[in-house]
Design an enzyme around this catalytic site. Structure first.
Site, PDB file in Angstrom:
ATOM      1  N   GLU A 212     -41.080   1.399  -5.266  1.00 40.46           N
ATOM      2  CA  GLU A 212     -41.153   2.816  -4.872  1.00 40.46           C
ATOM      3  C   GLU A 212     -41.903   3.050  -3.563  1.00 40.46           C
ATOM      4  O   GLU A 212     -43.064   3.496  -3.562  1.00 40.46           O
ATOM      5  CB  GLU A 212     -41.793   3.654  -5.974  1.00 40.46           C
ATOM      6  CG  GLU A 212     -41.014   3.673  -7.263  1.00 40.46           C
ATOM      7  CD  GLU A 212     -41.556   4.664  -8.272  1.00 40.46           C
ATOM      8  OE1 GLU A 212     -42.566   5.327  -7.985  1.00 40.46           O
ATOM      9  OE2 GLU A 212     -40.968   4.767  -9.357  1.00 40.46           O
ATOM     10  N   GLU A 406     -36.759   0.984 -14.001  1.00 46.17           N
ATOM     11  CA  GLU A 406     -37.716   1.749 -14.819  1.00 46.17           C
ATOM     12  C   GLU A 406     -37.047   3.012 -15.321  1.00 46.17           C
ATOM     13  O   GLU A 406     -36.277   3.650 -14.594  1.00 46.17           O
ATOM     14  CB  GLU A 406     -38.941   2.201 -13.991  1.00 46.17           C
ATOM     15  CG  GLU A 406     -39.912   1.132 -13.639  1.00 46.17           C
ATOM     16  CD  GLU A 406     -41.117   1.667 -12.865  1.00 46.17           C
ATOM     17  OE1 GLU A 406     -41.476   2.852 -13.017  1.00 46.17           O
ATOM     18  OE2 GLU A 406     -41.688   0.874 -12.090  1.00 46.17           O
TER      19      GLU A 406
HETATM   20  C1  BGC Z   1     -44.123   3.903 -11.348  1.00 43.54           C
HETATM   21  C2  BGC Z   1     -45.003   3.443 -12.489  1.00 43.54           C
HETATM   22  C3  BGC Z   1     -45.543   4.660 -13.223  1.00 43.54           C
HETATM   23  C4  BGC Z   1     -44.375   5.454 -13.770  1.00 43.54           C
HETATM   24  C5  BGC Z   1     -44.785   6.681 -14.584  1.00 43.54           C
HETATM   25  C6  BGC Z   1     -43.164   4.987 -11.749  1.00 43.54           C
HETATM   26  O1  BGC Z   1     -42.884   5.800 -10.682  1.00 43.54           O
HETATM   27  O2  BGC Z   1     -43.452   2.823 -10.790  1.00 43.54           O
HETATM   28  O3  BGC Z   1     -46.011   2.639 -11.980  1.00 43.54           O
HETATM   29  O4  BGC Z   1     -46.444   4.334 -14.218  1.00 43.54           O
HETATM   30  O5  BGC Z   1     -43.621   5.906 -12.687  1.00 43.54           O
HETATM   31  O6  BGC Z   1     -45.453   7.594 -13.805  1.00 43.54           O
END
Ligand code: BGC
Length: 500
Positions: A212, A406
């Site tokens: 990110e 993610e």
């Molecule tokens: C990030 C994580 C974070 C998650 C929840 C993502 O944008 O890569 O590190 O914990 O969001 O906020």
């Protein structure tokens, strides 16, 4: 305001315009009715809402959020170790010092992964654990930790996916030359990537360069006020902020080259990006066209240069007074071949066609729009489908395999009297997003896997331990792991390889 070197700017605009013309010719304009089968339709003979047999099921984590051991076995401080000591920076004054104590407990956590049934695990490597001085000599205990972790994963039948950088810059580089503000970081990051490729590339094949870019650049560097992420810097101008982003883009390209040059076996390289997916409000070609336009322009300063080798012309128009300094060769360096693209897909924006110079309009949120446990996480399940489709349509990269690096949400349930978190909202969230992912699969898009964020509750950056994203609850006083209801649900999905 003009760039210091007008020649660079002209060259840059020229490349971008050419790319834009090519994309217009072959991208959005060609769009047909939404939902129509696209490319090879792989839904034939496939159970509804099912996944391919080689689909990668995983969970994702990051070093600073889970490892702890922040000053143990020779690890140097990261910018998050330093930032979390600033009064008021982190909710509750929390620090990543112990986090989930994964550094000591990882063998049991790998067993938990086996119980869950995931066969892929995404983690990040802490730069200051391996190189406490940021450059130069390796910390053998730091490197050894990652060797042990990877060997334990492999022995458990779990494929490791390593991110080189998930926001924990060595503090020493911040002090030495202001970190990401200085172009020197690009070479130092390249040297770090080479070293990891050389020492871990025998056992790790899947690499992500950065996590990110927008979060650790734009999120950490404010203009006229400090950003809300480490190192929490206030810059004088938007141009300086775009320069920080440009350095991150160069670091990505440099790391791709460094890994290809140093890994003993051919690496598979990607980047985990939280580019914005845009969901058309109107289910007709004008709606899709508006989403395509928004996708290019709004992602024009990070994703588009990575995928096409040019900043988007619309984005450049929006930033005409604040373009970063670009040197000859920069855009080629940024535009490295990728084996896949990781999408950190949590939410999206709704967009509609409009008679504006941009041709679209983003619909503002109402304060009552449903969120998933935290204020920024608007529940937009269709973002999953459009995050995949728009890379193909708007970025003109139909060839590129995508995986969800993610996706997840924060708890809104507390443990019941038996200690169980019955997180039905998380199950609802995952189920609806994954259903949209099967829609993309059914239309023939090359979606390779899904990494749930996250395995464990963890250090949620500026929110400290107050927000919990895990499938497994961490009882912080004891560090005991307690699987939530969603853990069992995810295990069932993985076992049956479908959403029922
Ligand atoms: C990030 C994580 C974070 C998650 C929840 C993502 O944008 O890569 O590190 O914990 O969001 O906020």
């Amino acid at each position: 305001m003009d760039l210091p070197d007008p020649h660079t700017r002209r060259g840059f605009l020229g490349i971008a315009a050419a790319t834009s013309a090519a994309l217009l010719a072959g991208g959005c304009r060609r769009n047909d009715a939404p939902g129509a089968p696209r490319g090879k339709n792989n839904s034939e003979g496939k159970a509804p809402r099912s996944f391919p047999s080689d689909f990668m099921w995983g969970t994702a984590t990051a070093a600073c959020q889970i490892e702890g051991a922040s000053a143990i076995d020779g690890k140097g401080p990261s910018i998050w170790d330093a930032y979390s000591r600033k009064p008021g920076a982190i909710d509750g004054g929390d620090t990543p010092e112990v986090a989930c104590d994964f550094y000591h407990r990882f063998p049991d956590d790998v067993k938990l992964m086996q119980e869950l049934g995931v066969n892929h695990f995404r983690f990040s490597i802490s730069w200051p654990r391996v190189l406490p001085e940021g450059t130069g000599s390796i910390n053998p205990k730091g490197l050894d930790f990652y060797k042990r972790l990877v060997d334990t994963l492999l022995a458990a039948g779990i494929t490791p996916h390593a991110t080189l950088y998930h926001w924990d810059l060595p503090q020493v580089l911040q002090d030495r030359y202001t970190g990401w503000q200085n172009r020197r970081v690009v070479d130092d990051f390249g040297a770090y990537a080479s070293l990891l490729g050389k020492h871990l590339g025998d056992r790790i094949r899947n690499w992500m360069t950065l996590n990110e870019i927008s979060s650790f650049t734009r999120g950490a560097y404010g203009v006229g006020k400090p950003g809300a992420m480490a190192p929490g810097i206030s810059l004088a101008s938007e141009r300086e902020r775009n320069q920080v982003v440009h350095h991150a883009l160069l670091a990505h390209g440099t790391a791709c080259m460094a890994l290809r040059g140093s890994c003993p076996q051919t690496p598979r390289i990607s980047i985990a990006e939280n580019y914005s997916p845009f969901v058309p409000v109107l289910d007709d070609p004008t709606g899709v066209d508006a989403a395509c336009k928004a996708f290019r322009r709004e992602n024009g300063g990070i994703l588009m240069p990575i995928l096409t080798g040019s900043y988007d012309p619309g984005w450049m128009e929006d930033h005409r007074d604040s373009l970063p300094e670009m040197r000859p060769g920069d855009m080629e360096l940024i535009h490295q071949p990728l084996d896949a693209l990781g999408s950190n897909c949590y939410t999206g924006r709704y967009v509609r066609p409009a008679a504006t110079p941009m041709g679209y309009e983003l619909i503002p949120w109402s304060p009552k729009f449903p969120v998933a446990g935290t204020s920024w996480l608007h529940i937009v399940p269709e973002s999953m489908y459009w995050a995949i489709r728009l890379v193909s349509d708007a970025a003109g990269r139909k060839d590129l395999p995508v995986f969800i690096s993610e996706n997840g949400c924060a708890d809104s349930f507390e443990p019941d009297s038996s200690g169980l978190v019955a997180d039905i909202d998380r199950i609802m969230y995952y189920r609806s997003y994954l259903t949209e992912l099967t829609r993309a699969l059914d239309e023939g898009f090359r979606v390779k896997g899904f990494f749930a964020w996250s395995l464990l509750d963890n250090f949620e950056w500026a929110k400290g331990y107050s927000q919990r994203f895990g499938l497994v609850r961490v009882d912080y006083p004891t560090y005991r792991r307690i699987p939530k209801l969603s853990f069992g649900w995810y295990r069932g999905v993985i076992r049956s390889n479908r959403i029922v």
